[in-house]
Design an enzyme around this catalytic site. Structure first.
Site, PDB file in Angstrom:
ATOM      1  N   HIS A   1       1.964   0.525  -2.452  1.00  0.00           N
ATOM      2  CA  HIS A   1       1.234   1.291  -3.463  1.00  0.00           C
ATOM      3  C   HIS A   1       2.070   1.699  -4.670  1.00  0.00           C
ATOM      4  CE1 HIS A   1      -1.211   1.847   0.224  1.00  0.00           C
ATOM      5  NE2 HIS A   1      -2.208   1.744  -0.630  1.00  0.00           N
TER       6      HIS A   1
ATOM      7  N   ASP B   1       5.529   0.228   1.891  1.00  0.00           N
ATOM      8  CA  ASP B   1       4.336   0.697   1.184  1.00  0.00           C
ATOM      9  C   ASP B   1       4.076  -0.142  -0.060  1.00  0.00           C
ATOM     10  OD1 ASP B   1       2.266   2.118   0.125  1.00  0.00           O
ATOM     11  OD2 ASP B   1       3.267   4.060   0.137  1.00  0.00           O
TER      12      ASP B   1
ATOM     13  N   CYS C   1      -4.039  -3.417  -1.606  1.00  0.00           N
ATOM     14  CA  CYS C   1      -2.991  -3.044  -0.652  1.00  0.00           C
ATOM     15  C   CYS C   1      -3.062  -3.829   0.657  1.00  0.00           C
ATOM     16  CB  CYS C   1      -2.997  -1.548  -0.379  1.00  0.00           C
ATOM     17  SG  CYS C   1      -4.557  -0.875   0.219  1.00  0.00           S
TER      18      CYS C   1
END
Length: 488
Positions: free
Chosen positions: A369, A367, A172
């Site tokens: 993820h 994001d 990430c």
């Protein structure tokens, strides 16, 4: 990850259309009969929020006896197995949804301005009939969805000598950094006013930028090449790194690519300057943007042919111990008003995001993820499907819940732009009430950072390891101030 909120518009995220973001019964904010159960679950939430990013890297171990393992294994094994199934299935978002609760839906009623990478959007939802407010909201959404999104990928060629073919659960920070550098390239080649076209064919420069971030060694800024460039800073496939190591890895990658290509064919057409606390960049204190250093980086990038070039500034910071010191929050908010702003690499421990905007006490982020299949775009395919590189879901997190270890990026396209940045940064430091994020100086002789290690040695104390230490500042009475800086 606990404490994350999400604000979603009516559009679905193009990169993960299957996410169920609707509320479920019993998950409202009002207290209920399940509160006692939730308090137990929150312990697991805290654990998985910081641990899921290294699931594939570290195996579980325990020093307890066999009897102790028997008593606890039945309770924990179900959670562990469930999370591992989700990770291996490529649905990291489901960890957020199942463990941390469903997404928050709706647009805030706040009338405060939104700042997104240097642009201001004056939004007021109290007067729904206000044409300007409606137009500003739509413009904000279009701007947000035009930012390039990089997420976990699966199915790419193995990284180096490893057998790793996905960065799910560990990449990430690398993906967040790719997003920041991609925005710098967008600003350089297409300008801040560029928005993703609604119809094809796309801009050639846009496709070429995405191509450079493909997941193979052939793409200049792939995760493969980042891992290779960052070996000296602890970067390795399957392991998580912090913002400082990530910034240095980009500096190393940019240098290697510059040496491979002619000046006219640079894949990253800008100098890279990692701003640190002193000449060596390895000791503590507020980082100093040294104008002489910036000029030197530009001169070296141009191979001694120009006094100034476009420049990417990366400023790694540690603004506290376990949370951001409140004294730094106003300055963090103000950086988003800079025209040169590229956002922040930051998030929660073990869960990096790319922060692109701010409204009052909340920051908006992209994001990484979500796990998506690998996509390697041809550099000249103007009809390519680029939907997995953008997202319409608008998420936010309270600014004061950020991990204190973060990095801020700025892009200055020329000398005038850099001078404007220095003026704004100096003014911000002057107004910081003694807690500047970073300062600006013309030369190294203007500032002389304290060598904390030598000071401690002279006092007869033990010398602190510069690589991992944290040095609090104190007053003459020996009382520690609340400002704590990790050595960078």
């Amino acid at each position: 990850m606990k404490g994350f909120h999400e604000r979603n518009d009516s559009l679905n995220c193009s990169s993960k259309a299957s996410i169920d973001s609707s509320p479920t019964p019993g998950t409202g904010s009002e207290p209920g009969p399940n509160d006692s159960k939730f308090s137990k679950t929150s312990l697991w939430s805290n654990f998985f929020a910081s641990a899921f990013s290294v699931f594939d890297t570290y195996s579980e171990s325990s020093s307890s006896s066999a009897c102790e393992k028997k008593s606890s294994f039945s309770k924990t094994n179900g959670w562990t197995a469930a999370v591992k199934r989700v990770v291996s299935g490529g649905s990291m978002r489901r960890i957020h949804e199942r463990v941390l609760g469903p997404s928050k839906i709706g647009i805030s009623s706040s009338t405060s301005d939104i700042w997104l990478l240097g642009l201001c959007y004056k939004i007021s939802l109290e007067s729904s009939g206000d044409v300007d407010a409606t137009s500003a909201l739509a413009a904000f959404k279009q701007d947000f969805s035009s930012r390039i999104l990089m997420t976990y990928r699966k199915g790419f060629d193995a990284i180096g000598e490893t057998k790793i073919t996905s960065d799910a659960s560990w990449g990430c920070m690398l993906r967040s950094s790719q997003m920041l550098v991609a925005q710098a390239l967008l600003f350089h080649r297409l300008g801040r006013s560029w928005r993703k076209p609604s119809q094809k064919p796309f801009d050639l420069a846009y496709i070429e930028i995405l191509h450079q971030f493909g997941d193979s060694e052939a793409s200049a800024f792939s995760i493969h090449n980042l891992v290779e460039a960052g070996k000296n800073y602890g970067l390795a496939a399957g392991s998580w790194v912090g913002p400082y190591a990530m910034c240095r890895s980009w500096e190393s990658l940019a240098r290697s690519k510059r040496e491979e290509n002619d000046l006219e064919c640079q894949v990253l057409p800008m100098a890279v300057y990692v701003v640190s606390g002193d000449e060596d960049g390895e000791r503590g204190g507020a980082p100093v943007v040294c104008i002489e250093d910036a000029s030197r980086h530009c001169f070296e990038f141009s191979r001694h042919q120009a006094d100034w070039t476009p420049i990417l500034l990366l400023v790694p910071l540690v603004l506290g111990l376990d949370k951001v010191n409140p004294r730094y929050i106003p300055s963090l908010q103000a950086t988003f008003t800079f025209p040169q702003c590229l956002g922040i690499l930051g998030g929660k421990p073990g869960a990096s995001t790319y922060i692109v905007g701010v409204q009052e006490e909340n920051v908006f982020y992209l994001d990484p993820h979500d796990v998506q299949p690998v996509v390697n775009l041809s550099s000249d395919n103007l009809e390519a499907d680029t939907s997995s590189y953008h997202c319409n879901i608008i998420r936010y997190i309270p600014l004061d819940s950020l991990d204190p270890s973060l990095a801020i990026g700025f892009f200055c396209r020329d000398k005038d732009d850099f001078d404007d940045f220095c003026f704004r940064a100096s003014k911000l430091a002057d107004e910081s009430n003694g807690a500047p994020l970073f300062t600006v100086a013309q030369t190294h002789s203007v500032f002389k950072p304290i060598n904390h290690g030598d000071t401690m040695a002279d006092a007869g104390g033990d010398r602190m390891d510069d690589s991992i230490g944290v040095l609090p500042t104190g007053d003459v009475d020996g009382n520690s101030h609340e400002d704590d800086w990790q050595l960078l």
